[in-house]
Design an enzyme around this catalytic site. Structure first.
Site, PDB file in Angstrom:
ATOM      1  N   GLY A  75     -40.506  10.007  31.823  1.00  0.00           N
ATOM      2  CA  GLY A  75     -40.853   9.106  30.727  1.00  0.00           C
ATOM      3  C   GLY A  75     -41.712   7.959  31.246  1.00  0.00           C
ATOM      4  O   GLY A  75     -42.635   7.495  30.573  1.00  0.00           O
ATOM      5  N   THR A  76     -41.410   7.530  32.453  1.00  0.00           N
ATOM      6  CA  THR A  76     -42.190   6.449  33.075  1.00  0.00           C
ATOM      7  C   THR A  76     -43.661   6.852  33.167  1.00  0.00           C
ATOM      8  O   THR A  76     -44.560   6.078  32.821  1.00  0.00           O
ATOM      9  CB  THR A  76     -41.621   6.154  34.495  1.00  0.00           C
ATOM     10  OG1 THR A  76     -40.285   5.683  34.338  1.00  0.00           O
ATOM     11  CG2 THR A  76     -42.462   5.133  35.236  1.00  0.00           C
ATOM     12  N   ASN A 158     -32.737   0.857  25.039  1.00  0.00           N
ATOM     13  CA  ASN A 158     -31.829   1.617  25.896  1.00  0.00           C
ATOM     14  C   ASN A 158     -30.627   0.800  26.372  1.00  0.00           C
ATOM     15  O   ASN A 158     -29.653   1.353  26.850  1.00  0.00           O
ATOM     16  CB  ASN A 158     -32.584   2.170  27.111  1.00  0.00           C
ATOM     17  CG  ASN A 158     -33.392   1.104  27.811  1.00  0.00           C
ATOM     18  OD1 ASN A 158     -34.213   0.423  27.187  1.00  0.00           O
ATOM     19  ND2 ASN A 158     -33.187   0.932  29.093  1.00  0.00           N
ATOM     20  N   SER A 206     -38.281  12.023  27.282  1.00  0.00           N
ATOM     21  CA  SER A 206     -37.926  12.427  28.649  1.00  0.00           C
ATOM     22  C   SER A 206     -36.752  13.399  28.656  1.00  0.00           C
ATOM     23  O   SER A 206     -35.735  13.162  27.999  1.00  0.00           O
ATOM     24  CB  SER A 206     -37.591  11.165  29.466  1.00  0.00           C
ATOM     25  OG  SER A 206     -37.253  11.513  30.783  1.00  0.00           O
ATOM     26  N   HIS A 208     -34.419  14.265  30.916  1.00  0.00           N
ATOM     27  CA  HIS A 208     -33.071  13.975  31.463  1.00  0.00           C
ATOM     28  C   HIS A 208     -32.265  13.011  30.605  1.00  0.00           C
ATOM     29  O   HIS A 208     -31.110  12.718  30.920  1.00  0.00           O
ATOM     30  CB  HIS A 208     -33.170  13.481  32.916  1.00  0.00           C
ATOM     31  CG  HIS A 208     -33.656  12.070  33.092  1.00  0.00           C
ATOM     32  ND1 HIS A 208     -32.798  11.028  33.360  1.00  0.00           N
ATOM     33  CD2 HIS A 208     -34.886  11.533  33.049  1.00  0.00           C
ATOM     34  CE1 HIS A 208     -33.495   9.913  33.497  1.00  0.00           C
ATOM     35  NE2 HIS A 208     -34.763  10.193  33.304  1.00  0.00           N
ATOM     36  N   THR A 244     -50.100  21.020  39.379  1.00  0.00           N
ATOM     37  CA  THR A 244     -49.368  22.229  38.971  1.00  0.00           C
ATOM     38  C   THR A 244     -48.128  21.824  38.191  1.00  0.00           C
ATOM     39  O   THR A 244     -47.367  20.955  38.606  1.00  0.00           O
ATOM     40  CB  THR A 244     -48.985  23.045  40.228  1.00  0.00           C
ATOM     41  OG1 THR A 244     -50.208  23.369  40.914  1.00  0.00           O
ATOM     42  CG2 THR A 244     -48.241  24.328  39.857  1.00  0.00           C
ATOM     43  N   CYS A 335     -32.487   1.261  36.255  1.00  0.00           N
ATOM     44  CA  CYS A 335     -33.531   0.944  37.234  1.00  0.00           C
ATOM     45  C   CYS A 335     -33.501  -0.524  37.638  1.00  0.00           C
ATOM     46  O   CYS A 335     -33.982  -0.894  38.692  1.00  0.00           O
ATOM     47  CB  CYS A 335     -34.909   1.337  36.707  1.00  0.00           C
ATOM     48  SG  CYS A 335     -35.180   0.815  35.046  1.00  0.00           S
TER      49      CYS A 335
END
Ligand code: PLP
Length: 393
Positions: A75-76, A158, A206, A208, A244, A335
């Protein structure tokens, strides 16, 4: 006897456990889809097919067309891509000067720090939230002027779970000819939204955070919106994100999106049941607890609560005790906890530094049970009493 203590994981806004469907999809991806999706041969084509199927499933969760989904690693990265892509396009392609971007003080650091990194090129305006954690659409509107090219606002916070007026902000951005980037990383899977039914130009999700593996996320970019890539190399992701593809995580992300779509209502009902039980019992166990935001509004899985510690040592000892006793929660965004700073979100809401340090963010997941709610309250009470009596456990 097992020496693994019982653990209660209530930090699902930091990350969620990987659901069975996503695990299975990741495992399957190692079998016949290990080739490089850009390779011309049949094995490459199988891998390409898996990526394109994933694009459809991710698009399906948010109401987008598959061609509007660009996979990223997190997401970052998706937030950075939206910001850099737009700013660089206006500066380098359109040659515009004196640009501004409007955002709020309570965005995730992947927005705030990405904007700080381009603050030499554009003016960044930070709108204050109200003391209830809500960013008023009127304040966003007042910060926009003719230099504004982009507004960045999250769909839901969040840390507090407060749901932002993303529909109103989208509408006002469309009316005033300003691009709108919506960070839906925390909201996705917890709020039902459709990018075709509210106006946004770019939006991030995101894996996760919705029971998929780490290493995959996406940026939705509405068809017709122009921006520049941030990573250069091959032609992957329609030239918007070279490198990739992480096929294994993308396969898991895809399965997690399908599941989030299919079990949305039952997940929300489960979160609501847990939140209600927690809040209704909170004061019985902890009379000093204060909810940082209105109890039954906001995301169904999130509670932000503070306690009356006398100083930051007591607050730190409390967190330490909870951890020792096996209750996993956080005092703010995961974080930020590495830096041991009080939550910038709570500070922006006008909560003082000690109260912010004395806060817990509790976020429930589909794997949690009602039994864990009562156990967690007992642990919180014990951890608190130990601090008040002895300091650390
Ligand atoms: N935006 C919000 C609102 C978040 O909560 C997070 C993660 O906590 C992110 C962005 C960053 O997402 P990721 O962890 O995938 O980089």
């Amino acid at each position: 006897m097992s020496d693994i203590k019982q653990e209660i994981y209530f930090d699902n806004n930091a990350t969620t456990p990987v659901c069975d469907e996503a695990r299975e999809a990741v495992a399957l991806s190692f079998d016949h889809r290990y080739a490089n999706p850009s390779s011309y041969h049949a094995a490459g084509a199988r891998a390409r097919f898996a990526i394109e199927t994933a694009r459809e499933n991710v698009a399906g969760l948010i109401g987008a067309s598959p061609g509007e989904i660009f996979f990223t690693s997190s997401g970052t990265e998706a937030n950075n891509l939206a910001i850099n892509g737009v700013v660089k396009y206006f500066k380098n392609v359109l040659g515009m000067k004196n640009l501004s971007v409007v955002t709020s003080e309570i965005e995730h650091h992947s927005i705030i720090n990405a904007l700080k990194a381009v603050s030499g090129e554009v003016e960044v305006r930070f709108v204050k939230p109200r003391c209830d954690g809500y960013v008023d659409a009127g304040s966003v509107s007042s910060a926009i002027d003719e230099s504004t090219v982009l507004v960045c606002m999250m769909m839901a916070n969040n840390e507090t779970g407060v749901i932002m007026p993303y529909e109103q902000v989208g509408e006002l951005c469309a009316r005033r000819g300003v691009l709108f980037h919506c960070d839906a990383v925390c909201a996705s899977g917890k709020l039902k939204y459709d990018v075709k039914k509210f106006h946004c130009d770019t939006l991030s999700v995101s894996s996760h955070k919705l029971y998929g593996p780490k290493g995959a996320a996406c940026l939705y970019k509405r068809r017709g919106v122009s921006f520049l890539p941030m990573i250069f190399g091959g032609h992957q992701e329609n030239d918007m994100r070279a490198g990739t593809e992480n096929l294994h995580s993308i396969a898991g992300f895809s399965a997690a999106c399908l599941k989030a779509n299919n079990s949305f209502d039952s997940n929300i009902a489960h979160y609501e049941k847990l939140k209600k039980l927690f809040i209704l019992n909170l004061h019985t166990f902890m009379p000093c607890a204060v909810l940082n935001v209105e109890s039954f509004t906001g995301l169904a899985n999130t509670v932000s609560v503070s306690f009356d510690f006398a100083d930051e040592h007591e607050a730190n000892a409390f967190m330490f005790n909870l951890d020792t006793m096996g209750l996993y929660v956080s005092s703010g965004a995961a974080c930020a906890s590495l830096a041991n700073l009080p939550s910038h979100v709570l500070l922006a809401m006008g909560i003082n530094s000690l109260r912010a340090r004395s806060s817990l963010r509790i976020s429930f997941g589909t794997q949690n049970s009602e039994d864990e709610i009562i156990k967690s309250l007992e642990i919180i009470k014990r951890a608190y009493e130990m601090v008040k009596r002895f300091g650390k456990a």
